[in-house]
Design an enzyme around this catalytic site. Structure first.
Site, PDB file in Angstrom:
ATOM      1  N   ASN A  20       2.026   1.459   3.853  1.00 28.69           N
ATOM      2  CA  ASN A  20       2.764   0.512   4.821  1.00 28.69           C
ATOM      3  C   ASN A  20       2.216   0.472   6.425  1.00 28.69           C
ATOM      4  O   ASN A  20       2.917  -0.345   7.003  1.00 28.69           O
ATOM      5  CB  ASN A  20       3.846   0.043   4.790  1.00 28.69           C
ATOM      6  N   CYS A  29      -1.531   1.092   7.186  1.00 28.38           N
ATOM      7  CA  CYS A  29      -2.780   0.497   7.853  1.00 28.38           C
ATOM      8  C   CYS A  29      -3.462  -0.946   6.739  1.00 28.38           C
ATOM      9  O   CYS A  29      -3.172  -1.989   7.198  1.00 28.38           O
ATOM     10  CB  CYS A  29      -3.351   1.592   7.284  1.00 28.38           C
ATOM     11  N   ARG A  30      -3.287  -0.758   5.499  1.00 31.91           N
ATOM     12  CA  ARG A  30      -3.472  -1.935   4.535  1.00 31.91           C
ATOM     13  C   ARG A  30      -2.768  -3.013   4.250  1.00 31.91           C
ATOM     14  O   ARG A  30      -3.628  -3.982   4.932  1.00 31.91           O
ATOM     15  CB  ARG A  30      -4.252  -0.883   3.127  1.00 31.91           C
ATOM     16  N   SER A  31      -1.384  -3.180   3.930  1.00 29.02           N
ATOM     17  CA  SER A  31      -0.878  -3.636   3.407  1.00 29.02           C
ATOM     18  C   SER A  31      -0.169  -4.854   4.873  1.00 29.02           C
ATOM     19  O   SER A  31      -0.424  -5.996   5.376  1.00 29.02           O
ATOM     20  CB  SER A  31       0.331  -3.506   3.351  1.00 29.02           C
ATOM     21  N   CYS A  68       0.788  -1.172  -0.009  1.00 30.14           N
ATOM     22  CA  CYS A  68       0.378   0.167  -0.179  1.00 30.14           C
ATOM     23  C   CYS A  68       1.022   1.166  -0.137  1.00 30.14           C
ATOM     24  O   CYS A  68       1.585   1.020   0.056  1.00 30.14           O
ATOM     25  CB  CYS A  68      -0.725  -0.481   1.166  1.00 30.14           C
ATOM     26  N   ASP A  73      -8.543   4.062   1.119  1.00 31.66           N
ATOM     27  CA  ASP A  73      -7.340   4.503   2.033  1.00 31.66           C
ATOM     28  C   ASP A  73      -8.001   5.635   3.362  1.00 31.66           C
ATOM     29  O   ASP A  73      -8.944   5.535   2.872  1.00 31.66           O
ATOM     30  CB  ASP A  73      -6.594   5.665   1.030  1.00 31.66           C
TER      31      ASP A  73
END
Ligand code: 4NP
Length: 162
Positions: free
Chosen positions: A13, A15-17, A10, A128
């Protein structure tokens, strides 16, 4: 048998990934498949290098019994060679990865994470959550968990086909 190496990417690095990495590892543990995969995550920006995942992301994940313990790092050139499948969390991450790829082999390893999401309905970005409230983090969790399940099912089908 060699491990399948997968990497989630993401922007920051944080939050999402790292969530996807933790959820995927959680699923592997539950399904006794940990030895079959090596799971990692990185960010395309260096802004949060070395940081823990965002506290809001960790809080939402913990509410679903998932521990996010990754420390942020920025993608390097080797990452494009040292993984079998590189999963971009949104189109912007995907475009940056593709621009950095040097060979057709590297380009071919980069895919949109939500291309595996059975609930995507054409929406291929994991939104996001950084600037929004906690609801956005719950939405990210729902999307990431659903997609990780489908991704693992897909990879396991491929493996058993031999
Ligand atoms: P991520 O979220 O890409 O899911 O880790 C973000 C984290 C930080 C920023 C943007 C997105 N930022 O602009 O600092």
């Amino acid at each position: 048998m060699s491990r399948t190496r997968i990497m989630f990417v993401c922007q920051g690095n944080i939050c999402r990934s790292p969530l996807a990495e933790a959820v995927f590892n959680h699923l592997l543990t539950r399904r006794n498949l940990t030895g079959r995969y090596r799971v990692d995550s990185t960010g395309v920006s260096a802004y949060h290098q070395g940081e823990n995942a965002d506290p809001r992301m960790r809080q939402v994940a913990a509410g679903h019994d998932v521990v996010v313990s990754h420390r942020a790092r920025t993608i390097g050139r080797d990452d494009l060679d040292h993984n079998d499948i590189i999963l971009a969390m949104d189109r912007s991450n995907y475009d940056i990865l593709q621009r950095n790829a040097q060979t057709p082999e590297q380009r071919g390893r980069i895919v949109m994470f939500r291309s595996f999401d059975p609930g995507a309905h054409g929406q291929l970005d994991v939104p996001d959550p950084w600037y929004g409230g906690i609801d956005g983090f719950e939405t990210v969790f729902t999307i990431v968990e659903r997609t990780c399940r489908a991704l693992l099912d897909h990879l396991e089908r491929d493996t058993t086909k031999g």
